[in-house]
Design an enzyme around this catalytic site. Structure first.
Site, short mmCIF file in Angstrom:
data_model
loop_
_atom_site.label_atom_id
_atom_site.label_comp_id
_atom_site.label_asym_id
_atom_site.label_seq_id
_atom_site.Cartn_x
_atom_site.Cartn_y
_atom_site.Cartn_z
N HIS A 167 45.51 32.67 47.63
CA HIS A 167 46.24 32.82 46.48
C HIS A 167 46.40 31.72 45.41
O HIS A 167 46.18 30.27 45.80
CB HIS A 167 47.80 32.96 46.96
CG HIS A 167 48.62 33.59 45.94
ND1 HIS A 167 49.18 32.89 44.97
CD2 HIS A 167 49.09 34.96 45.71
CE1 HIS A 167 49.69 33.85 44.19
NE2 HIS A 167 49.70 34.77 44.49
N SER A 223 48.87 41.18 35.84
CA SER A 223 49.59 42.58 35.42
C SER A 223 51.09 42.05 34.46
O SER A 223 51.09 42.87 33.49
CB SER A 223 49.96 43.28 36.57
OG SER A 223 50.67 42.48 37.47
N ASP A 243 48.41 41.32 50.36
CA ASP A 243 47.39 42.41 50.37
C ASP A 243 46.84 42.25 51.86
O ASP A 243 46.07 43.51 52.20
CB ASP A 243 46.22 42.31 49.43
CG ASP A 243 46.74 42.28 47.96
OD1 ASP A 243 47.53 43.30 47.74
OD2 ASP A 243 46.43 41.40 47.09
N ARG A 257 55.82 37.67 51.72
CA ARG A 257 55.90 39.20 51.61
C ARG A 257 54.90 39.51 52.70
O ARG A 257 54.95 40.82 53.25
CB ARG A 257 55.05 39.67 50.35
CG ARG A 257 55.93 39.37 49.13
CD ARG A 257 54.95 39.41 47.70
NE ARG A 257 54.00 38.59 47.63
CZ ARG A 257 52.91 38.78 46.72
NH1 ARG A 257 53.17 39.72 45.71
NH2 ARG A 257 51.87 37.95 46.78
N HIS A 287 42.96 41.22 41.56
CA HIS A 287 44.46 41.42 41.50
C HIS A 287 44.92 42.60 42.39
O HIS A 287 44.70 42.42 43.55
CB HIS A 287 44.80 41.74 40.00
CG HIS A 287 46.14 41.49 39.78
ND1 HIS A 287 47.34 40.95 40.64
CD2 HIS A 287 46.74 42.11 38.73
CE1 HIS A 287 48.34 41.01 39.69
NE2 HIS A 287 48.40 41.43 38.67
#
Length: 440
Positions: A318, A241, A373, A327, A271
């Site tokens: 990742h 992105s 995620d 995160r 993604h």
């Protein structure tokens, strides 16, 4: 021009001078070598971009202008009585390169409130799509419809000096960020809440207002949105992105077109769509196991079946990180504070305890740890936001902060159109046979 714009211009002028000096002195220095495997396998690990807003460390995770996520949670301004950082403060940090004061963050809130009006034709364009359209398709369509408002497109058509490109790009970035919560909430209410819309609250902060317009006025959900919008905002420049927004912007496409292109990349299952895939996988596991509170042993068996079927465990692994994503940790801490007994959230934590050892035992997984995620969906479900197709739209609203701050820097630094060299496999074979050079 405006307080934030003036500060950005001063920083950009200083950075331009510094970069010019660096290139004059060191421009011919080589920064690495490229292998054939990298050229064939997604350019993984090739250093070929400069992104000022953030840097990803394989061990420490993301750092925004040098600050880790725990540091941001401590140092960025918060709403009165709140515990999570304001995304407005992170945007200021990425744009200006300095920690904002509470006044700075509140100033950006007020600017975005004033710029948040969305023309009716944008809603009409979204309404023209079938109700079963994926919310990310609706979202990008809304952004494209909003492109009629682009300051940069209008100024470029008039004939603007290239040294001034940054100015209308900055205004477009501020306008677009301000309007995205309204568009996202409109899509959510249209698709999932019988087209019953909620008007903005001009007294709320950016993320708090998004929660309100979606229909979630629970104060802890607003806190979640502030955290969510902060930790998803940027991940250096090489992800799909961010890179796509930069690439399309390098052709002098305006910020609306550039951001829309980047979000089409975010919509991919490798993604941003991954957060949707994670919660879908957990729901399917619960259904097959016949329980909403599986044991670690049951989870381990299900994971083995997933892997044996040639599938991946979504949310794990990742491209860069080699430890648990900070995160993920930030969201886990939020869960322990706000919903420690939630069964779904506890399942996420059990998966966290179960999956990495299994992936490590395979001997070929570089990163068996969870990424951002792996946790976000469970927190949203706790508050009743069960429409997991919509999760990537929230990701997209957040990612606007980083990619549009970066786009402002791209134009302020006068970065050229991006055009890497590509070769054919035939040319590669000739080079391997000593018959030519593939980089000429």
């Amino acid at each position: 021009m405006g307080i934030i714009k003036d500060r950005f211009k001063a920083k950009a002028d200083a950075a331009n001078a510094e970069i010019k000096d660096i290139l004059k002195t060191h421009g011919n220095k080589k920064i690495g070598e490229v292998t054939l495997a990298q050229a064939y396998q997604g350019m993984r690990g090739i250093t070929g971009l400069v992104t000022e807003t953030s840097l990803l460390d394989a061990q420490e995770g993301i750092r925004f202008r040098g600050y880790s996520i725990p540091e941001l949670q401590e140092k960025l301004p918060k709403v009165p009585g709140g515990g999570e950082p304001l995304p407005e403060g992170l945007f200021y940090l990425m744009l200006v390169g300095e920690l904002p004061t509470e006044e700075d963050a509140n100033h950006i809130t007020s600017v975005w409130q004033r710029r948040s009006h969305v023309p009716n034709h944008v809603f009409q364009t979204i309404d023209a799509l079938p109700i079963n359209t994926h919310p990310m398709t609706m979202f990008v369509t809304g952004v494209m419809a909003l492109q009629t408002e682009s300051n940069f497109a209008k100024e470029y058509a008039k004939g603007i000096n290239k040294k001034e490109y940054w100015n209308p790009v900055y205004d477009d970035a501020m306008d677009l960020i301000a309007r995205l919560p309204r568009i996202a909430a409109y899509i959510y209410r249209r698709k999932y809440k019988n087209n019953e819309h909620i008007q903005p609250n001009g007294l709320l902060d950016w993320a708090g207002n998004l929660a309100h317009m979606m229909g979630y006025d629970n104060e802890s959900f607003k806190e979640l949105m502030r955290l969510y919008m902060t930790i998803h905002a940027d991940h250096e420049g090489g992800n799909v992105s961010a890179h796509t927004t930069h690439l399309v912007g390098s052709a002098l496409s305006d910020p609306y077109l550039s951001y829309a292109a980047g979000m089409n990349g975010l919509a991919g299952p490798l993604h941003g769509l991954a957060n949707q895939e994670v919660i879908k996988w957990i729901f399917e596991m619960q259904e097959q196991l016949g329980t909403d509170d599986p044991t670690k042993e049951q989870i381990a068996d299900y994971v083995q079946k997933t892997l044996a079927g040639g599938k991946v465990v979504p949310g794990y692994g990742h491209a860069v990180l080699r430890k648990t994503d900070p995160r993920f940790t930030a969201q886990m801490e939020f869960g322990k504070k706000h919903m420690p007994d939630d069964k779904l959230v506890n399942t996420v934590w059990k998966v966290y305890e179960t999956v990495p050892p299994i992936l490590e035992s395979l001997g070929k997984v570089k990163n068996p740890w969870p990424n951002v995620d792996a946790h976000s969906g469970a927190l949203l479900v706790h508050y009743g936001l069960v429409e997991y197709e919509f999760y990537t739209v929230l990701f997209a609203v957040s990612r606007a902060l980083g990619v549009l701050a970066s786009l402002c820097w791209d134009r302020a630094l006068g970065l050229p159109i991006e055009r890497p060299k590509s070769v054919t496999t035939e040319a590669v074979k000739e080079w391997l046979d000593g018959k030519g050079e593939i980089w000429e």
